[in-house]
Design a protein around this motif. Structure first.
Motif, PDB file in Angstrom:
ATOM      1  N   ILE A   1       0.851  -1.183   0.000  1.00  0.00           N
ATOM      2  CA  ILE A   1       0.000   0.000   0.000  1.00  0.00           C
ATOM      3  C   ILE A   1       0.891   1.239   0.000  1.00  0.00           C
ATOM      4  N   GLY A   2       0.585   2.181  -0.875  1.00  0.00           N
ATOM      5  CA  GLY A   2       1.351   3.421  -0.937  1.00  0.00           C
ATOM      6  C   GLY A   2       0.812   4.472   0.021  1.00  0.00           C
TER       7      GLY A   2
ATOM      8  N   THR B   1      -4.836   9.198   2.809  1.00  0.00           N
ATOM      9  CA  THR B   1      -4.983   7.754   2.949  1.00  0.00           C
ATOM     10  C   THR B   1      -4.655   7.306   4.366  1.00  0.00           C
ATOM     11  N   ARG B   2      -3.534   7.780   4.899  1.00  0.00           N
ATOM     12  CA  ARG B   2      -3.159   7.399   6.259  1.00  0.00           C
ATOM     13  C   ARG B   2      -4.184   7.920   7.271  1.00  0.00           C
ATOM     14  N   LYS B   3      -4.617   9.147   7.102  1.00  0.00           N
ATOM     15  CA  LYS B   3      -5.576   9.723   8.050  1.00  0.00           C
ATOM     16  C   LYS B   3      -6.892   8.943   8.065  1.00  0.00           C
TER      17      LYS B   3
ATOM     18  N   HIS C   1       0.476   6.225  -7.031  1.00  0.00           N
ATOM     19  CA  HIS C   1       0.220   5.784  -5.658  1.00  0.00           C
ATOM     20  C   HIS C   1       1.490   5.280  -4.972  1.00  0.00           C
ATOM     21  N   TYR C   2       2.412   4.700  -5.749  1.00  0.00           N
ATOM     22  CA  TYR C   2       3.611   4.085  -5.159  1.00  0.00           C
ATOM     23  C   TYR C   2       4.880   4.921  -5.305  1.00  0.00           C
ATOM     24  N   LEU C   3       4.801   6.079  -5.949  1.00  0.00           N
ATOM     25  CA  LEU C   3       6.022   6.822  -6.259  1.00  0.00           C
ATOM     26  C   LEU C   3       6.819   7.211  -5.015  1.00  0.00           C
ATOM     27  N   ASP C   4       6.144   7.387  -3.896  1.00  0.00           N
ATOM     28  CA  ASP C   4       6.857   7.745  -2.663  1.00  0.00           C
ATOM     29  C   ASP C   4       7.162   6.527  -1.802  1.00  0.00           C
ATOM     30  N   GLY C   5       6.844   5.337  -2.306  1.00  0.00           N
ATOM     31  CA  GLY C   5       7.169   4.116  -1.578  1.00  0.00           C
ATOM     32  C   GLY C   5       5.953   3.295  -1.223  1.00  0.00           C
ATOM     33  N   ALA C   6       6.213   2.090  -0.699  1.00  0.00           N
ATOM     34  CA  ALA C   6       5.143   1.147  -0.380  1.00  0.00           C
ATOM     35  C   ALA C   6       5.278   0.648   1.054  1.00  0.00           C
ATOM     36  N   ASN C   7       4.179   0.123   1.576  1.00  0.00           N
ATOM     37  CA  ASN C   7       4.110  -0.274   2.981  1.00  0.00           C
ATOM     38  C   ASN C   7       3.299  -1.552   3.134  1.00  0.00           C
TER      39      ASN C   7
END
Length: 537
Positions: free
Chosen positions: A83-84, A93-95, A237-243
């Motif tokens: 998930i990005g 998304t996180r919030k 969605h993934y350009l800043d990384g994935a989790n």
């Protein structure tokens, strides 16, 4: 976004409450069919706005594509691989995840090299953050620097335009006719194009195009068939990384239901809905397979539009009109997944968090065509994920072992001869066919991850029949509705169903993926409450 075989699911630590007929005597503001990401999000947000909510789940575990299953000491996710954006606590998304799980859900950041796109002659790494993604691609294609930067700019623009597109789904039809077209105009400029067509306008380097579309499995359609809007949303969605969720994806459903129950909501399993009860063009409740009827002021279906229309509304007086709408869209292809258990740890086997996308050649569309015409040919894609390497709690919960998942395209027609046979009793021919596919997938796995061969302890294949039985997609669809350009033009795919007090949520209302299902729940809850719940995050 993948589902495992419908086998003897083991109960997780949380004990789910089974349906009891006494619920018929209870009063609810909203009944929600299905406990997947969209259903749970809708439920929690409504409960936070003082609605009395009941969630009905057909199976004996809650969570839909977010739950997990076990075999021996092994545990696999059925739908979540990465998930990005959620590592950024300020992201929407996180919030929203924090809001519907009470802030208890934790995430582990994967390696910056989140995806590796593998072709016969070369591999290409997708590396976060965005600046490193651009830098690495320019190393592979130095002559395409301008095109690569232009591509990133277009992804950002399309993402911005997508927000207005999804917001327009909340407008009443009369208001949509007045302002909706203006809101969605810029979104449709690119969504009306196929991914292949849009990339042709950016670069004529076909090899670069193939690399950029190396994640097409995330949305289920190769470049000449998919809408560029869908590609753009996934790629960005993934350009800043994935989790990855710490403790596995089942923690999402467990934390969400804990919060829902603390707010007075109720979730019950083994509650198989047969029909949505509609009288005078108004939804008033649901009927279960056992004949029990549960009444509520409003009903929400998170079971997908195909199931909603063809099954739950089959006795609705205007069901023919609804079915005509389905003729304008088509289901995604089916798939198979090989779940692998290894008797050594990820550390011992040097397994990383990087996902592998393995292709037989650079022409994605032709790869699919070749395979669908000849199941004995090369797989058009094999996606390999390493969940035990992604979860920092894995070794604590599952000492001395590791897991992998290998996924590829399937085709419903290849399994039709067994579709009427019951689970676990489909016969020797079915098991032999599954074994042949498993071994073929393992050949690809061993070629790309050779160190796991001597640690192989267990494997199990899910098929389109598994998807049908667990997710209720009639032909084992991968992602509900195909993400074609035509699909995004269907303005009836919105939370309000056209039947009073009946609402729809899920990936068919937005797009594929856990995050999209999450936000579809936000849209549906906003439609029910008549509030802009985005403001709350």
């Amino acid at each position: 976004y993948y589902v495992s075989s419908f086998l003897s699911w083991e109960i997780s630590m949380k004990k789910w409450i089974s349906y009891k007929p006494e619920l018929q005597n209870k009063n609810f503001d909203v009944i929600i069919i299905g406990s997947g990401m969209s259903g749970l999000t809708t439920a929690v947000l409504l409960a936070q706005n003082n609605y009395k909510v009941l969630v009905l789940e057909k199976h004996f575990k809650v969570g839909g594509f977010t739950h997990t299953f076990k075999r021996n000491q092994y545990e696999w996710d059925v739908g979540i691989h990465y998930i990005g954006e959620v590592h950024n606590k300020k992201s929407h998304t996180r919030k929203l995840f924090d809001k519907i799980t009470g802030g208890k859900l934790e995430w582990s950041k994967m390696d910056n090299n989140y995806d590796r796109i593998i072709f016969p002659d070369q591999s290409y790494d997708f590396i976060a953050p965005k600046e490193n993604f651009i830098k690495k691609l320019c190393e592979y294609f130095p002559e395409e620097k301008s095109a690569i930067n232009n591509y990133i700019s277009i992804l950002n623009v399309q993402s911005k335009n997508s927000k207005k597109f999804f917001a327009s789904k909340l407008l009443p039809k009369w208001l949509y006719l007045l302002v909706g077209r203006k809101m969605t105009k810029n979104f449709f400029k690119n969504s009306d194009k196929t991914t292949s067509k849009a990339l042709d306008e950016i670069t004529n380097n076909k090899k670069l195009q193939s690399v950029l579309t190396g994640q097409w499995g995330d949305y289920g359609l190769p470049p000449k068939r998919s809408s560029f809007a869908m590609h753009a949303m996934v790629a960005r969605h993934y350009l800043d990384g994935a989790n990855y969720p710490i403790g596995g994806s089942r923690m999402i459903g467990e934390y969400a239901t804990d919060l829902l129950e603390s707010l007075g909501g109720k979730v019950v399993v083994n509650a198989d809905v047969s029909e949505i009860i509609v009288k005078n063009n108004k939804a008033i409740g649901v009927k279960l397979e056992n004949g029990n009827e549960l009444m509520a002021k409003k009903v929400v279906s998170s079971a997908g539009v195909v199931n909603t229309i063809n099954t739950f509304l089959r006795n609705y007086s205007k069901s023919k009109e609804k079915k005509l709408q389905l003729n304008k869209v088509q289901p995604t292809e089916s798939y198979v997944c090989l779940y692998i258990g290894l008797n050594k740890t990820a550390e011992e086997l040097n397994l990383k968090t990087t996902n592998l996308w393995i292709y037989p050649g650079y022409d994605h569309d032709q790869n699919v065509i070749n395979y669908q015409s000849d199941p004995n040919g090369e797989f058009p894609v094999v996606y390999i994920s390493f969940p035990s390497a992604k979860d920092p709690d894995w070794n604590k919960n599952h000492p001395g072992c590791a897991t992998m998942e290998a996924i590829t395209l399937g085709r419903w027609d290849w399994y039709k001869e067994w579709e009427q046979k019951p689970w676990k009793k489909r016969g020797e021919s079915y098991e032999k066919f599954k074994e042949s596919i498993s071994n073929k997938i393992l050949d690809v796995v061993y070629k790309n991850v050779p160190q796991i061969k001597n640690a192989m302890d267990y494997y199990e294949l899910s098929t389109p029949l598994s998807v049908r039985d667990m997710a209720h997609y009639p032909q084992g669809e991968m992602y509900g509705l195909d993400h074609t350009s035509k699909r995004f033009r269907q303005d009836w795919l919105r939370p309000k169903s056209g039947i009073k007090n009946l609402f729809v949520t899920g990936q068919d209302i937005t797009t594929v993926g856990l995050t999209s299902a999450l936000f579809s729940g936000l849209l549906t809850a906003s439609a029910i409450t008549n509030k802009n719940l985005m403001k709350s995050i």
